[in-house]
Design a protein around this motif. Structure first.
Motif, PDB file in Angstrom:
ATOM      1  N   VAL B   5       0.920  -1.118  -0.120  1.00 13.02           N
ATOM      2  CA  VAL B   5       0.076   0.083   0.002  1.00 13.02           C
ATOM      3  C   VAL B   5       0.920   1.174  -0.104  1.00 13.02           C
ATOM      4  CG1 VAL B   5      -1.828   1.273   1.238  1.00 13.02           C
ATOM      5  CG2 VAL B   5      -1.614  -1.198   1.418  1.00 13.02           C
ATOM      6  N   CYS B   6       0.736   2.178  -0.901  1.00 11.11           N
ATOM      7  CA  CYS B   6       1.591   3.458  -1.211  1.00 11.11           C
ATOM      8  C   CYS B   6       0.529   4.569  -0.355  1.00 11.11           C
ATOM      9  CB  CYS B   6       1.715   3.768  -2.422  1.00 11.11           C
ATOM     10  SG  CYS B   6       2.600   2.383  -2.983  1.00 11.11           S
ATOM     11  N   PHE B   7       1.185   5.357   0.434  1.00  7.31           N
ATOM     12  CA  PHE B   7       0.346   6.358   0.934  1.00  7.31           C
ATOM     13  C   PHE B   7       1.347   7.682   1.302  1.00  7.31           C
ATOM     14  CE2 PHE B   7       2.198   6.819   5.522  1.00  7.31           C
ATOM     15  CZ  PHE B   7       2.999   5.752   5.316  1.00  7.31           C
ATOM     16  N   TYR B  41      -7.774   9.186   0.923  1.00  6.73           N
ATOM     17  CA  TYR B  41      -7.878   7.885   0.032  1.00  6.73           C
ATOM     18  C   TYR B  41      -7.094   6.956   0.585  1.00  6.73           C
ATOM     19  CZ  TYR B  41     -10.880  10.553  -3.260  1.00  6.73           C
ATOM     20  OH  TYR B  41     -12.003  11.058  -3.723  1.00  6.73           O
ATOM     21  N   ASP B  42      -5.864   7.297   1.063  1.00  2.62           N
ATOM     22  CA  ASP B  42      -4.814   6.410   1.270  1.00  2.62           C
ATOM     23  C   ASP B  42      -5.187   5.855   2.776  1.00  2.62           C
ATOM     24  OD1 ASP B  42      -3.637   7.961  -0.825  1.00  2.62           O
ATOM     25  OD2 ASP B  42      -1.995   8.453   0.365  1.00  2.62           O
ATOM     26  N   GLU B  43      -5.764   6.666   3.377  1.00  2.00           N
ATOM     27  CA  GLU B  43      -6.544   5.834   4.587  1.00  2.00           C
ATOM     28  C   GLU B  43      -7.195   4.721   4.237  1.00  2.00           C
ATOM     29  OE1 GLU B  43      -8.145   8.663   7.576  1.00  2.00           O
ATOM     30  OE2 GLU B  43      -9.154   6.984   8.466  1.00  2.00           O
ATOM     31  N   ILE B 125      -3.350   1.782  -3.982  1.00  2.00           N
ATOM     32  CA  ILE B 125      -2.577   3.176  -3.817  1.00  2.00           C
ATOM     33  C   ILE B 125      -4.178   4.217  -3.948  1.00  2.00           C
ATOM     34  CG2 ILE B 125      -1.494   4.918  -5.234  1.00  2.00           C
ATOM     35  CD1 ILE B 125       0.130   3.142  -6.532  1.00  2.00           C
ATOM     36  N   GLY B 126      -4.018   5.277  -3.417  1.00  2.00           N
ATOM     37  CA  GLY B 126      -5.330   6.180  -3.197  1.00  2.00           C
ATOM     38  C   GLY B 126      -5.366   6.874  -4.615  1.00  2.00           C
ATOM     39  N   GLN B 127      -6.602   7.393  -4.821  1.00  2.00           N
ATOM     40  CA  GLN B 127      -6.998   7.791  -6.225  1.00  2.00           C
ATOM     41  C   GLN B 127      -6.502   9.161  -6.458  1.00  2.00           C
ATOM     42  OE1 GLN B 127      -9.327   5.763  -8.216  1.00  2.00           O
ATOM     43  NE2 GLN B 127      -8.509   7.451  -9.569  1.00  2.00           N
ATOM     44  N   GLN B 128      -6.209   9.893  -5.358  1.00  2.00           N
ATOM     45  CA  GLN B 128      -5.789  11.316  -5.685  1.00  2.00           C
ATOM     46  C   GLN B 128      -5.156  11.633  -4.295  1.00  2.00           C
ATOM     47  OE1 GLN B 128      -8.699  13.933  -7.326  1.00  2.00           O
ATOM     48  NE2 GLN B 128      -7.748  15.488  -6.229  1.00  2.00           N
ATOM     49  N   SER B 129      -4.115  12.736  -4.281  1.00  2.00           N
ATOM     50  CA  SER B 129      -3.596  13.203  -3.157  1.00  2.00           C
ATOM     51  C   SER B 129      -3.458  14.638  -3.054  1.00  2.00           C
ATOM     52  CB  SER B 129      -2.512  12.328  -2.734  1.00  2.00           C
ATOM     53  OG  SER B 129      -1.246  12.830  -3.434  1.00  2.00           O
ATOM     54  N   GLY B 130      -3.505  15.304  -2.175  1.00  2.00           N
ATOM     55  CA  GLY B 130      -3.014  16.551  -2.051  1.00  2.00           C
ATOM     56  C   GLY B 130      -1.527  16.699  -1.685  1.00  2.00           C
ATOM     57  N   ASP B 133      -3.164  17.193  -6.086  1.00  2.00           N
ATOM     58  CA  ASP B 133      -4.315  16.982  -6.624  1.00  2.00           C
ATOM     59  C   ASP B 133      -4.116  15.969  -7.970  1.00  2.00           C
ATOM     60  OD1 ASP B 133      -5.191  18.243  -4.343  1.00  2.00           O
ATOM     61  OD2 ASP B 133      -6.529  19.712  -5.545  1.00  2.00           O
ATOM     62  N   ASN B 134      -2.994  15.520  -7.934  1.00  2.00           N
ATOM     63  CA  ASN B 134      -2.592  15.031  -9.443  1.00  2.00           C
ATOM     64  C   ASN B 134      -3.429  13.974  -9.853  1.00  2.00           C
ATOM     65  OD1 ASN B 134       0.214  16.436  -9.300  1.00  2.00           O
ATOM     66  ND2 ASN B 134       0.469  15.159  -7.730  1.00  2.00           N
ATOM     67  N   ALA B 135      -3.788  12.954  -9.254  1.00  2.00           N
ATOM     68  CA  ALA B 135      -4.914  11.900  -9.533  1.00  2.00           C
ATOM     69  C   ALA B 135      -4.248  11.109 -10.746  1.00  2.00           C
ATOM     70  CB  ALA B 135      -6.125  12.399 -10.067  1.00  2.00           C
ATOM     71  N   LYS B 136      -2.971  11.038 -10.618  1.00  2.00           N
ATOM     72  CA  LYS B 136      -2.237  10.419 -11.741  1.00  2.00           C
ATOM     73  C   LYS B 136      -1.244   8.842 -11.127  1.00  2.00           C
ATOM     74  CE  LYS B 136      -0.173  12.858 -14.971  1.00  2.00           C
ATOM     75  NZ  LYS B 136       0.482  13.765 -15.797  1.00  2.00           N
ATOM     76  N   THR B 137      -0.800   8.904  -9.855  1.00  2.00           N
ATOM     77  CA  THR B 137       0.283   8.005  -9.530  1.00  2.00           C
ATOM     78  C   THR B 137      -0.178   6.616  -9.723  1.00  2.00           C
ATOM     79  OG1 THR B 137       0.965   9.732  -7.908  1.00  2.00           O
ATOM     80  CG2 THR B 137       1.549   7.499  -7.450  1.00  2.00           C
ATOM     81  N   PRO B 138      -1.463   6.022  -9.373  1.00  2.00           N
ATOM     82  CA  PRO B 138      -1.920   5.005  -9.635  1.00  2.00           C
ATOM     83  C   PRO B 138      -1.775   4.548 -11.100  1.00  2.00           C
ATOM     84  CG  PRO B 138      -3.685   6.051  -9.002  1.00  2.00           C
ATOM     85  CD  PRO B 138      -2.541   6.905  -8.528  1.00  2.00           C
TER      86      PRO B 138
HETATM   87  N1  LIG Z   1       4.681  10.640  -1.650  1.00  2.00           N
HETATM   88  C1  LIG Z   1       4.216   9.750  -1.937  1.00  2.00           C
HETATM   89  N2  LIG Z   1       4.513   8.531  -1.350  1.00  2.00           N
HETATM   90  C2  LIG Z   1       3.593   7.385  -1.383  1.00  2.00           C
HETATM   91  N3  LIG Z   1       2.533   7.153  -2.177  1.00  2.00           N
HETATM   92  C3  LIG Z   1       2.227   8.339  -2.637  1.00  2.00           C
HETATM   93  C4  LIG Z   1       2.962   9.644  -2.516  1.00  2.00           C
HETATM   94  N4  LIG Z   1       2.484  10.677  -3.257  1.00  2.00           N
HETATM   95  C5  LIG Z   1       1.072  10.058  -3.941  1.00  2.00           C
HETATM   96  N5  LIG Z   1       1.048   8.729  -3.429  1.00  2.00           N
HETATM   97  C6  LIG Z   1       0.178   7.681  -3.893  1.00  2.00           C
HETATM   98  O1  LIG Z   1      -0.213   7.996  -4.955  1.00  2.00           O
HETATM   99  C7  LIG Z   1      -1.943   8.596  -4.883  1.00  2.00           C
HETATM  100  C8  LIG Z   1      -2.374   9.268  -5.757  1.00  2.00           C
HETATM  101  O2  LIG Z   1      -1.685  10.480  -5.929  1.00  2.00           O
HETATM  102  P1  LIG Z   1      -1.508  12.088  -6.690  1.00  2.00           P
HETATM  103  O3  LIG Z   1      -1.300  11.275  -7.996  1.00  2.00           O
HETATM  104  O4  LIG Z   1      -0.526  12.768  -6.202  1.00  2.00           O
HETATM  105  O5  LIG Z   1      -2.747  12.303  -6.608  1.00  2.00           O
HETATM  106  C9  LIG Z   1      -1.886   8.831  -3.402  1.00  2.00           C
HETATM  107  O6  LIG Z   1      -3.170   8.416  -2.928  1.00  2.00           O
HETATM  108  C10 LIG Z   1      -0.953   7.835  -2.713  1.00  2.00           C
HETATM  109  O7  LIG Z   1      -1.573   6.671  -2.665  1.00  2.00           O
END
Ligand SMILES: Nc1ncnc2c1ncn2[C@@H]1O[C@H](COP(=O)(O)O)[C@@H](O)[C@H]1O
Ligand SMILES: Cc1cc2nc3c(=O)[nH]c(=O)nc-3n(C[C@H](O)[C@H](O)[C@H](O)COP(=O)(O)OP(=O)(O)OC[C@H]3O[C@@H](n4cnc5c(N)ncnc54)[C@H](O)[C@@H]3O)c2cc1C
Lengths: 321, 273
Positions: B5-7, B41-43, B125-130, B133-138
């Motif tokens: 799990v990535c958070f 979302y990561d929680e 992985i979460g859908q999006q993170s502050g 607010d990229n919504a791209k990582t997964p």
């Molecule tokens: N620095 C980080 N370390 C680990 N996981 C991350 C990190 N940044 C983003 N993620 C994961 O990618 C998801 C989407 O993030 P983002 O693409 O930044 O909106 C997050 O909900 C996390 O699960």
């Protein structure tokens, strides 16, 4: 700069996809007669309906079995790789948001999700989108073609919409394509749509301050007495007090009613983005410092239940007269 | 089954008041001093993985849980709490770069970690993170790994034969897929996914055990041939102005305020509907 639009014809929200992309094209000032829309669809019977509202006159309809990201992506990459457009636009629904980023990666391009506006010249494009949970707006430069954008949700139809007199479509049949190998079994339960919320003229929106499921059920009764549709903030849906299709906000329904009565919500931008297109916003909250109080047209600082009970009584009285 | 799990630990931006939002060109908002939290979302992702692992013990399928974050040492406390909750591995990749708006770089580091470990079945992985607010990582992680990806996931369960049952929201409704790993799952609005709280005893046991830390440069070396240019570059930040007139209704008590609200405003607006 030439562009293509990619739409998901398997989705019941197809008409919204068309209107939001059209509105975005108009506001970005990029109407191009040569532009093409690619539509993935899975019901031959609906074929004709799909061609009626599209944002461009040239169409390519691709029949598939059902919408699976892996299938759509591989067909899309195969079709577009030999001669990619400069820019691809995807709507801001679930499908568009996932396709834009992955498709860009496959074509060696760049992507941006939830784009609100676009400016471009011969050489580069700049886009704006919400950042810092929607508290701020960021301007981004994209570096590599093809630029693949998914749009922000809730872009409303534009009043001076373009008139497309004649549409020309070509068809491909890819319905023989196998289900992606990693899927052993797939079932779909059709959702109750967000339509009721999104088309309502009067919406009551309840937040975490309602405290429990019992109060949510009571709120349901009050909302129907008021003649309003009921929506909720994220904690209310995630705690299981209300179903997910009642969720309002950046990740739920974007509503634009005449009146929104926001009860016991703090008005964080991720929620507020969902109601800010309301013509009038009334906030009822115990905390005068909370964001929604500043962002409403009228606010009452008090317990939501006491105020709501009296409101329903007054409306009931008037109805009986 | 091995699950990663990535958070991300993010600032609780709702703690900032209106006047704190001062931006100047591209300079970032000062968030160092505000309360931190696990990205919502990561929680959910972390809790869904715990739910997946617990009944698995009963059904005889052992699930090994790892948690990964790319962060400074401020995230160590969260990593320790996750170990106290049952995460067998809790790893931090340390980077000096500013990565809030660099989802591609985050995805590359995650993919490099997965490739190195070479034994993960599921990445959650979460859908999006502050803040970005990229919504791209997964999505990028899935592409880098050439794995399938399911987005807007709301529930994950074990299924006999080593398969996994994944429920997610799609535009057409709720989709349930029984899948064969490997797969990347992006968690969306998942009901009943508040992260459980570790016992004090478990926290104490973990307190002295150090967190495994890897330098980003080290992990990057393990991932040659991965793209390195950012694909979208932040140029400017601006405050979004939302203020409305905000008339506050005064009255002695709730019923009285309700009366004023109704007669002076709502009644007329309702008549116009
Ligand atoms: N620095 C980080 N370390 C680990 N996981 C991350 C990190 N940044 C983003 N993620 C994961 O990618 C998801 C989407 O993030 P983002 O693409 O930044 O909106 C997050 O909900 C996390 O699960
Ligand atoms: C990527 C991302 C996407 C998100 N998407 C969404 C989304 O789509 N929709 C969404 O809603 N949130 C979303 N959120 C969460 C959002 O940031 C907020 O956390 C959430 O909206 C807060 O919900 P709330 O206002 O109901 O709860 P709180 O912030 O806890 O506010 C409760 C309010 O109730 C008031 N109150 C308490 N008791 C009473 C009472 N008796 N009478 C009157 N008032 C009372 C309190 O004063 C307070 O203002 C998202 C977050 C992220 C990070």
């Amino acid at each position: 700069m030439n562009y293509k639009v990619v739409l998901n014809g398997c989705s019941p929200n197809f008409s919204n996809q068309c209107s939001s992309v059209s509105a975005f094209l108009i506001s970005s000032n990029i109407l191009d007669r040569e532009a093409q829309t690619l539509i993935f669809y899975n019901n031959s019977a609906a074929k004709l309906k799909l061609t009626a509202e599209t944002p461009t006159s040239l169409l390519h309809l691709i029949e598939i079995n059902n919408y699976e990201a892996e299938t759509v992506l591989s067909i899309l990459a195969e079709l577009e790789k030999p001669n990619p457009a400069d820019l691809y636009l995807f709507p801001g629904d679930y499908a568009g948001s996932e396709l834009a980023v992955r498709f860009a990666y496959r074509l060696g391009g760049s992507s941006l999700a939830a784009v609100e506006s676009l400016q471009m010249d011969q050489h580069q494009i700049k886009c704006t989108k919400g950042v810092y949970n929607g508290y701020l707006q960021g301007t981004f430069k994209l570096s590599k073609k093809p630029y693949c954008l998914s749009l922000a949700r809730g872009i409303l139809p534009n009043r001076d919409s373009q008139v497309i007199e004649k549409r020309e479509a070509v068809y491909s049949d890819r319905s023989e394509e196998r289900q992606p190998a990693y899927i052993v079994k797939r079932t779909v339960e059709k959702a109750e749509s967000l339509d009721e919320l999104e088309s309502a003229k009067f919406v009551v929106a309840g937040g975490r301050g309602i405290k429990n499921k019992d109060n949510y059920l009571k709120l349901q009764t009050s909302a129907s007495l008021l003649g309003a549709a009921l929506g909720v903030s994220r904690p209310v849906a995630l705690n299981g007090w209300a179903p997910l299709n009642k969720l309002i906000g950046a990740s739920g329904a974007i509503i634009n009613p005449e009146i929104c009565l926001a009860l016991a919500v703090s008005g964080s931008p991720a929620f507020f983005g969902g109601i800010e297109k309301s013509r009038k916003i009334i906030a009822i909250n115990t905390d005068p410092q909370t964001a929604i109080v500043n962002n409403a047209d009228v606010a009452v600082i008090d317990d939501y239940k006491a105020v709501l009970d009296e409101l329903t009584r007054l409306i009931g009285e008037d109805k009986n007269h | 089954m091995n699950v990663l799990v990535c958070f991300k630990v993010v600032p609780d931006l709702d703690q900032l008041s209106g006047s704190d939002w001062v931006v100047d060109g591209c300079s970032r908002v000062e968030t160092r001093f505000i309360k931190k939290m696990i990205n919502p979302y990561d929680e959910s992702a972390l809790e869904l993985a715990l739910k997946l692992a617990n009944p698995a013990k009963v059904s005889g399928i052992t699930t090994n849980l790892s948690a990964l974050t790319i962060a400074d040492s401020g995230a160590n406390l969260t990593l320790k709490n996750l170990r106290a909750l049952g995460y067998q591995q809790a790893v931090r990749i340390e980077s000096d770069a500013e990565l809030d708006f660099a989802p591609q770089e985050i995805a590359i580091l995650i993919a490099a970690y997965i490739r190195n470990a070479n034994d993960f079945d599921l990445i959650i992985i979460g859908q999006q993170s502050g803040v970005g607010d990229n919504a791209k990582t997964p999505l990028l992680t899935a592409e880098l790994m050439q794995w399938p990806c399911i987005t807007q996931v709301t529930a994950i369960e074990n299924d006999p034969a080593g398969n996994v049952k994944v429920t997610s929201l799609a535009d057409e409704g709720t989709v349930t897929r029984v899948i064969k790993p490997p797969c990347v799952l992006a968690v969306g609005n998942a009901p009943f996914s508040t992260l459980r709280v570790p016992t004090l005893k478990a926290i104490k046991e973990q307190a002295a055990v150090p967190i495994k830390t890897i330098r980003s440069t080290e992990i990057r070396k393990a991932a040659p041939n991965l793209p390195d240019s950012p694909d979208a570059e932040l140029l400017k930040l601006e405050v979004v102005h939302r203020k409305r007139k905000s008339m506050i209704i005064n009255g002695a008590n709730a019923p009285e305020k309700a009366k004023i609200l109704y007669h002076s405003y709502l009644k007329g607006w309702l008549a116009d509907l």
